[in-house]
Design a protein around this motif. Structure first.
Motif, mmCIF file in Angstrom:
data_model
loop_
_atom_site.group_PDB
_atom_site.id
_atom_site.type_symbol
_atom_site.label_atom_id
_atom_site.label_comp_id
_atom_site.label_asym_id
_atom_site.label_seq_id
_atom_site.Cartn_x
_atom_site.Cartn_y
_atom_site.Cartn_z
ATOM 1 N N MET A 80 59.601 -1.021 75.286
ATOM 2 C CA MET A 80 58.718 -1.616 76.283
ATOM 3 C C MET A 80 57.386 -0.887 76.204
ATOM 4 N N ASN A 81 56.318 -1.648 76.150
ATOM 5 C CA ASN A 81 54.974 -1.074 76.121
ATOM 6 C C ASN A 81 54.158 -1.648 77.259
ATOM 7 N N VAL A 82 53.403 -0.809 77.922
ATOM 8 C CA VAL A 82 52.435 -1.295 78.902
ATOM 9 C C VAL A 82 51.096 -0.665 78.572
ATOM 10 N N GLY A 83 50.026 -1.376 78.837
ATOM 11 C CA GLY A 83 48.704 -0.840 78.523
ATOM 12 C C GLY A 83 47.618 -1.524 79.320
ATOM 13 N N VAL A 84 46.497 -0.861 79.385
ATOM 14 C CA VAL A 84 45.330 -1.417 80.070
ATOM 15 C C VAL A 84 44.172 -1.376 79.078
ATOM 16 N N SER A 85 43.385 -2.458 79.042
ATOM 17 C CA SER A 85 42.252 -2.498 78.120
ATOM 18 C C SER A 85 41.210 -1.452 78.530
ATOM 19 N N GLU A 86 40.357 -1.094 77.583
ATOM 20 C CA GLU A 86 39.348 -0.053 77.838
ATOM 21 C C GLU A 86 38.458 -0.376 79.028
ATOM 22 N N ASP A 87 38.136 -1.665 79.196
ATOM 23 C CA ASP A 87 37.267 -2.043 80.323
ATOM 24 C C ASP A 87 38.067 -2.248 81.609
ATOM 25 N N ASP A 88 39.373 -1.997 81.546
ATOM 26 C CA ASP A 88 40.243 -2.073 82.717
ATOM 27 C C ASP A 88 40.390 -3.493 83.274
ATOM 28 N N LEU A 89 40.072 -4.504 82.465
ATOM 29 C CA LEU A 89 40.144 -5.888 82.945
ATOM 30 C C LEU A 89 41.470 -6.553 82.624
ATOM 31 N N LEU A 90 42.157 -6.064 81.587
ATOM 32 C CA LEU A 90 43.424 -6.679 81.192
ATOM 33 C C LEU A 90 44.548 -5.660 81.196
ATOM 34 N N PHE A 91 45.696 -6.104 81.649
ATOM 35 C CA PHE A 91 46.901 -5.290 81.683
ATOM 36 C C PHE A 91 47.924 -6.010 80.820
ATOM 37 N N SER A 92 48.554 -5.305 79.897
ATOM 38 C CA SER A 92 49.539 -5.973 79.047
ATOM 39 C C SER A 92 50.895 -5.290 79.173
ATOM 40 N N CYS A 93 51.908 -6.104 78.966
ATOM 41 C CA CYS A 93 53.277 -5.631 79.087
ATOM 42 C C CYS A 93 54.098 -6.369 78.030
ATOM 43 N N SER A 94 54.798 -5.617 77.200
ATOM 44 C CA SER A 94 55.637 -6.222 76.160
ATOM 45 C C SER A 94 57.013 -5.578 76.161
ATOM 46 N N VAL A 95 58.020 -6.395 75.938
ATOM 47 C CA VAL A 95 59.398 -5.926 75.805
ATOM 48 C C VAL A 95 59.932 -6.607 74.555
ATOM 49 N N TRP A 96 60.485 -5.830 73.611
ATOM 50 C CA TRP A 96 60.963 -6.467 72.386
ATOM 51 C C TRP A 96 61.984 -5.609 71.657
ATOM 52 N N ARG A 97 62.648 -6.243 70.727
ATOM 53 C CA ARG A 97 63.590 -5.555 69.862
ATOM 54 C C ARG A 97 62.917 -5.390 68.498
ATOM 55 N N PRO A 98 62.551 -4.149 68.107
ATOM 56 C CA PRO A 98 61.820 -3.931 66.853
ATOM 57 C C PRO A 98 62.577 -4.422 65.616
ATOM 58 N N GLN A 99 63.896 -4.485 65.678
ATOM 59 C CA GLN A 99 64.674 -4.956 64.523
ATOM 60 C C GLN A 99 64.607 -6.469 64.353
ATOM 61 N N GLY A 100 63.895 -7.145 65.233
ATOM 62 C CA GLY A 100 63.779 -8.599 65.103
ATOM 63 C C GLY A 100 64.660 -9.316 66.087
ATOM 64 N N LYS A 101 65.654 -10.024 65.574
ATOM 65 C CA LYS A 101 66.502 -10.847 66.425
ATOM 66 C C LYS A 101 67.484 -10.011 67.236
ATOM 67 N N SER A 102 67.616 -10.373 68.509
ATOM 68 C CA SER A 102 68.619 -9.730 69.355
ATOM 69 C C SER A 102 69.882 -10.577 69.323
ATOM 70 N N TYR A 103 71.019 -9.897 69.371
ATOM 71 C CA TYR A 103 72.294 -10.620 69.391
ATOM 72 C C TYR A 103 72.914 -10.603 70.778
ATOM 73 N N LEU A 104 72.116 -10.191 71.771
ATOM 74 C CA LEU A 104 72.580 -10.254 73.149
ATOM 75 C C LEU A 104 72.574 -11.710 73.595
ATOM 76 N N PHE A 105 73.508 -12.049 74.451
ATOM 77 C CA PHE A 105 73.578 -13.376 75.052
ATOM 78 C C PHE A 105 72.984 -13.221 76.451
ATOM 79 N N PHE A 106 71.693 -13.567 76.578
ATOM 80 C CA PHE A 106 71.012 -13.406 77.853
ATOM 81 C C PHE A 106 71.358 -14.551 78.798
ATOM 82 N N THR A 107 71.887 -14.227 79.956
ATOM 83 C CA THR A 107 72.146 -15.285 80.929
ATOM 84 C C THR A 107 70.918 -15.492 81.809
#
Length: 115
Positions: free
Chosen positions: A21-48
């Motif tokens: 999970m990554n969170v960040g704020v742009s240098e001008d403080d106008l944008l906030f980003s949030c990412s959640v991912w599996r670096p290996q690519g495809k997840s084999y979890l069955f998300f309900t």
């Protein structure tokens, strides 16, 4: 800072999957980003279900993917009907979501005072 991103979910299966999970704020403080991912690519979890929520900012753009880019493969986006986006949340859509999630990206606009 003044912004938070919370990711809640329920899932079955999968063994020792590594997620980031990554969170960040742009240098001008106008944008906030949030990412959640599996670096290996495809997840084999069955998300309900899943839900990502930002506080302190309003979502400007968000995308969810059934497969994250890895090993020459590209991100594979979920169909638009599988999830919904509000001002502050991105979540699965009951009955439409096909239980696959490998990546979620949110870009939110931070409140700022006009001069």
């Amino acid at each position: 800072g003044d912004y938070t991103c919370t990711f809640t979910y329920s899932a079955q299966g999968g063994t020792n999957e590594q997620w980031q999970m990554n969170v960040g704020v742009s240098e001008d403080d106008l944008l906030f980003s949030c990412s959640v991912w599996r670096p290996q690519g495809k997840s084999y979890l069955f998300f309900t279900q899943f839900k990502a929520e930002v506080k302190g900012a309003k979502i400007e753009h968000a995308m969810a993917y059934s497969q994250a880019a890895a090993g020459g493969q590209s991100d594979v986006p979920l169909k638009q009907e599988e999830f919904e986006i509000t001002e502050t949340t991105v979540s699965h859509r009951e009955g439409k979501f096909r239980f696959e999630l490998s990546k979620l990206v949110i870009v939110a606009k931070t409140p700022h005072d006009e001069l």
